[in-house]
Write a protein that holds these residues in place. Structure first.
Motif, mmCIF file in Angstrom:
data_model
loop_
_atom_site.group_PDB
_atom_site.id
_atom_site.type_symbol
_atom_site.label_atom_id
_atom_site.label_comp_id
_atom_site.label_asym_id
_atom_site.label_seq_id
_atom_site.Cartn_x
_atom_site.Cartn_y
_atom_site.Cartn_z
ATOM 1 N N HIS A 17 -50.128 2.665 -34.995
ATOM 2 C CA HIS A 17 -49.235 3.746 -35.442
ATOM 3 C C HIS A 17 -48.985 3.617 -36.938
ATOM 4 O O HIS A 17 -48.609 2.555 -37.439
ATOM 5 N N HIS A 18 -49.170 4.725 -37.626
ATOM 6 C CA HIS A 18 -48.869 4.805 -39.056
ATOM 7 C C HIS A 18 -47.793 5.875 -39.239
ATOM 8 O O HIS A 18 -48.050 7.060 -39.008
ATOM 9 N N GLY A 19 -46.604 5.438 -39.608
ATOM 10 C CA GLY A 19 -45.541 6.409 -39.789
ATOM 11 C C GLY A 19 -44.180 5.797 -39.523
ATOM 12 O O GLY A 19 -44.041 4.588 -39.287
ATOM 13 N N PRO A 20 -43.141 6.641 -39.545
ATOM 14 C CA PRO A 20 -41.772 6.137 -39.386
ATOM 15 C C PRO A 20 -41.511 5.668 -37.951
ATOM 16 O O PRO A 20 -42.122 6.143 -36.989
ATOM 17 N N ALA A 21 -40.560 4.746 -37.837
ATOM 18 C CA ALA A 21 -40.154 4.228 -36.535
ATOM 19 C C ALA A 21 -38.769 3.618 -36.666
ATOM 20 O O ALA A 21 -38.325 3.246 -37.759
ATOM 21 N N VAL A 22 -38.084 3.512 -35.535
ATOM 22 C CA VAL A 22 -36.761 2.884 -35.478
ATOM 23 C C VAL A 22 -36.835 1.697 -34.532
ATOM 24 O O VAL A 22 -37.260 1.841 -33.377
ATOM 25 N N ARG A 33 -38.027 1.897 -40.402
ATOM 26 C CA ARG A 33 -39.076 1.431 -41.301
ATOM 27 C C ARG A 33 -40.378 2.178 -41.042
ATOM 28 O O ARG A 33 -40.513 2.872 -40.039
ATOM 29 N N GLU A 34 -41.299 2.038 -41.968
ATOM 30 C CA GLU A 34 -42.636 2.587 -41.809
ATOM 31 C C GLU A 34 -43.531 1.530 -41.162
ATOM 32 O O GLU A 34 -43.564 0.375 -41.602
ATOM 33 N N LEU A 35 -44.229 1.933 -40.131
ATOM 34 C CA LEU A 35 -45.232 1.050 -39.521
ATOM 35 C C LEU A 35 -46.600 1.452 -40.063
ATOM 36 O O LEU A 35 -47.031 2.584 -39.882
ATOM 37 N N ASN A 36 -47.246 0.534 -40.706
ATOM 38 C CA ASN A 36 -48.559 0.804 -41.290
ATOM 39 C C ASN A 36 -49.661 0.167 -40.454
ATOM 40 O O ASN A 36 -50.448 -0.650 -40.925
ATOM 41 N N GLY A 37 -49.654 0.541 -39.171
ATOM 42 C CA GLY A 37 -50.706 0.057 -38.282
ATOM 43 C C GLY A 37 -50.476 -1.317 -37.713
ATOM 44 O O GLY A 37 -51.340 -1.836 -36.994
ATOM 45 N N CYS A 38 -49.320 -1.940 -38.029
ATOM 46 C CA CYS A 38 -49.064 -3.263 -37.459
ATOM 47 C C CYS A 38 -47.563 -3.496 -37.324
ATOM 48 O O CYS A 38 -46.742 -2.810 -37.947
ATOM 49 N N ILE A 39 -47.223 -4.468 -36.497
ATOM 50 C CA ILE A 39 -45.836 -4.862 -36.269
ATOM 51 C C ILE A 39 -45.702 -6.331 -36.635
ATOM 52 O O ILE A 39 -46.476 -7.178 -36.154
ATOM 53 N N GLU A 40 -44.732 -6.637 -37.479
ATOM 54 C CA GLU A 40 -44.487 -8.023 -37.882
ATOM 55 C C GLU A 40 -43.604 -8.706 -36.842
ATOM 56 O O GLU A 40 -42.458 -8.323 -36.637
ATOM 57 N N LEU A 41 -44.156 -9.722 -36.202
ATOM 58 C CA LEU A 41 -43.414 -10.449 -35.177
ATOM 59 C C LEU A 41 -43.108 -11.859 -35.660
ATOM 60 O O LEU A 41 -44.010 -12.627 -36.000
ATOM 61 N N PRO A 42 -41.833 -12.251 -35.681
ATOM 62 C CA PRO A 42 -41.496 -13.635 -36.011
ATOM 63 C C PRO A 42 -41.873 -14.557 -34.853
ATOM 64 O O PRO A 42 -42.272 -14.088 -33.784
ATOM 65 N N PRO A 43 -41.767 -15.860 -35.035
ATOM 66 C CA PRO A 43 -42.033 -16.779 -33.917
ATOM 67 C C PRO A 43 -41.194 -16.412 -32.690
ATOM 68 O O PRO A 43 -39.982 -16.185 -32.799
ATOM 69 N N TYR A 44 -41.844 -16.315 -31.540
ATOM 70 C CA TYR A 44 -41.201 -15.917 -30.276
ATOM 71 C C TYR A 44 -40.452 -14.590 -30.434
ATOM 72 O O TYR A 44 -39.439 -14.353 -29.772
ATOM 73 N N GLY A 45 -40.972 -13.724 -31.282
ATOM 74 C CA GLY A 45 -40.245 -12.517 -31.648
ATOM 75 C C GLY A 45 -40.450 -11.351 -30.707
ATOM 76 O O GLY A 45 -41.401 -11.285 -29.922
ATOM 77 N N VAL A 46 -39.515 -10.408 -30.801
ATOM 78 C CA VAL A 46 -39.527 -9.170 -30.021
ATOM 79 C C VAL A 46 -39.207 -8.014 -30.955
ATOM 80 O O VAL A 46 -38.236 -8.096 -31.738
ATOM 81 N N LYS A 47 -39.968 -6.944 -30.878
ATOM 82 C CA LYS A 47 -39.645 -5.703 -31.585
ATOM 83 C C LYS A 47 -39.863 -4.540 -30.621
ATOM 84 O O LYS A 47 -40.867 -4.497 -29.905
ATOM 85 N N ILE A 48 -38.902 -3.621 -30.608
ATOM 86 C CA ILE A 48 -39.010 -2.428 -29.772
ATOM 87 C C ILE A 48 -38.832 -1.222 -30.686
ATOM 88 O O ILE A 48 -37.732 -1.000 -31.213
ATOM 89 N N TYR A 49 -39.894 -0.458 -30.877
ATOM 90 C CA TYR A 49 -39.870 0.666 -31.822
ATOM 91 C C TYR A 49 -39.961 1.998 -31.098
ATOM 92 O O TYR A 49 -40.843 2.197 -30.237
ATOM 93 N N ARG A 50 -39.068 2.902 -31.473
ATOM 94 C CA ARG A 50 -39.237 4.308 -31.120
ATOM 95 C C ARG A 50 -39.986 4.962 -32.266
ATOM 96 O O ARG A 50 -39.547 4.906 -33.425
ATOM 97 N N LEU A 51 -41.104 5.572 -31.957
ATOM 98 C CA LEU A 51 -41.954 6.145 -33.004
ATOM 99 C C LEU A 51 -41.444 7.517 -33.442
ATOM 100 O O LEU A 51 -40.895 8.274 -32.650
ATOM 101 N N GLY A 52 -41.676 7.787 -34.724
ATOM 102 C CA GLY A 52 -41.296 9.088 -35.255
ATOM 103 C C GLY A 52 -39.953 9.092 -35.940
ATOM 104 O O GLY A 52 -39.200 8.131 -35.921
#
Length: 449
Positions: free
Chosen positions: A417-422, A430-449
């Motif tokens: 996904h390339h574009g805005p997300a929450v 933030r803008e997702l430029n084709g990747c998600i940055e995950l910290p050690p043992y990390g979790v991210k949940i993005y709503r796109l758009g």
């Protein structure tokens, strides 16, 4: 007694409510510190649940599933009387007050329906032992008066899977069916229950389940029926004539095993088989109950080799298709190993513990409840690596990505996904430029758009 079931003011009559709900399982005998064997001494213990209501609300729990509460010989699955709350827990009035407190907090109540078998202390079986062939209840069970039992009863009877302390009911006997249905109706009227979980549903008579379905739905169109299913084709009993949902044991095993082996392919394969985008997948559109542990298995914090994986594991549980169910105590990382016996899995805690994990689960519960995609969306494995996994859940209203990292090193995982997300856990845009940055043992949940 009023023939209409109770519906409390804060509980909306809404068929399908379970699909937007986080469940919380309590094993009452252990939770309340009751003696393992029924000592016949009435002690009001079940009211303790009321003290936990604020904790449940913080976790964004929408339904409590109670393991057995009715009078039994010992652990609850050996029923003596379906019409009476176990004396070790209190009285029917005590439990009614618990149900009212939960309902007033907007939390529904689901009871364990143990209909396949009863305990040896069940009143009708006791009559058979006393009166033998003269008993009017002899056909309530599967009995051979020419045989004998391990208890030297002078008769043989069928037990549950070789456990003869559990006497199998004859669910093809209309009198048995009518008795059980009348008890269920009594629970609906007296306690205002919102659903049932059928114990060992995989072996319960299917015609009985059809009768139960019709009986409950006639009284409450939003009444939820769940079945314990361990293996096989879930649709055998999860269908419009029988049950709404079943326990997803396949993904229970796949979840902890995937994290322990650092092989996300295992759980991803199971979910793709069940819910993936291909036309042949097994349970697309269904809502199975998913869990990390329960009263029959080791607690997830004891199973995990790397305890730091607990948050990404729970994020995967809440992100996958299904109805997540927490087991009391596991929300703060309680331990319990099956090898130490069932009582080790069903302890008494003086009070709930609140820590970093409960705070995380509170956020997950809120995200789940407020996300149409996580409740109803299609499932796709967006990105799948051994130690990282991105789930795509999409519906008409929104698309959500759930990304988890099972290892102790940070990782940038592709997401397409390339574009805005929450980010829904933090509210960060933030803008997702084709990747998600995950910290050690990390979790991210993005709503796109």
């Amino acid at each position: 007694m009023d023939s209409k079931p109770v519906v409390h003011k804060k509980i909306e009559n809404k068929p399908g409510w379970q699909n937007e709900t986080v469940f919380y399982q309590i094993y009452p005998m252990g939770f309340c510190g009751a003696p393992y064997e029924n000592d016949g001494k009435p002690v009001s213990r079940i009211g303790k649940v009321k003290d936990w209501v604020p904790h449940l609300q913080k976790l964004n729990v929408g339904a409590v599933y109670f393991s057995p509460v009715f009078e039994s010989d010992s652990h609850g699955y050996d029923t003596r009387d379906y019409r009476k709350i176990d004396c070790r827990l209190g009285t029917n009035e005590d439990f009614k007050e618990v149900c009212q407190a939960l309902h007033e907090a907007g939390i529904r109540v689901v009871l364990d329906g143990v209909f396949n078998h009863v305990g040896r202390g069940f009143w009708a079986f006791q009559d058979v032992l006393k009166n033998r062939e003269r008993s009017p209840y002899k056909d309530w069970f599967h009995i051979n008066f020419g045989g004998n039992s391990g208890y030297n009863d002078g008769l043989w009877y069928e037990g549950w899977e070789g456990h003869f302390e559990l006497v199998k009911l004859n669910l093809q006997n209309p009198q048995v069916v009518e008795h059980l249905l009348s008890c269920v109706g009594g629970w609906m009227e007296e306690f205002g229950i919102d659903g049932l979980r059928l114990d060992v549903a995989y072996m319960v008579d299917q015609n009985f389940m059809r009768r139960l379905h019709g009986y409950c739905r006639e009284r409450r169109p939003d009444f939820f029926l769940l079945g314990e299913m361990i293996h096989g084709d879930y649709r055998r009993i999860m269908n419009p004539e029988m049950l709404d949902s079943v326990t997803n044991y396949e993904c229970y095993k796949g979840l902890y095993s995937a994290f322990n082996s650092l092989n996300m392919f295992e759980i991803a394969h199971s979910l793709n088989r069940q819910f993936g985008p291909e036309g042949w997948t097994l349970y697309k559109g269904e809502h199975l109950v998913c869990f990390a542990d329960n009263h029959d298995v080791s607690r997830i914090h004891s199973i995990l080799t790397d305890k730091n994986q607990i948050k990404p594991l729970y994020a995967a549980l809440y992100g996958m298709p299904g109805i997540p169910c927490l087991y009391y105590g596991s929300e703060w990382g309680a331990e319990g190993d099956k090898k130490d016996g069932d009582p080790a899995l069903r302890p008494c805690f003086d009070a709930p513990v609140e820590n970093d994990l409960t705070e995380f689960l509170s956020k997950l519960g809120k995200v789940k409840a407020e996300s149409p995609a996580l409740c109803y969306g299609d499932f796709k494995n967006e990105t799948l690596l051994n130690k990282q996994w991105v789930i795509r859940r999409a519906c008409q209203e929104e698309t959500v990505l759930v990304a988890v990292n099972a290892e102790g090193s940070g990782f940038n995982v592709n997401c397409g996904h390339h574009g805005p997300a929450v980010e829904l856990l933090s509210g960060e845009k933030r803008e997702l430029n084709g990747c998600i940055e995950l910290p050690p043992y990390g979790v991210k949940i993005y709503r796109l758009g």
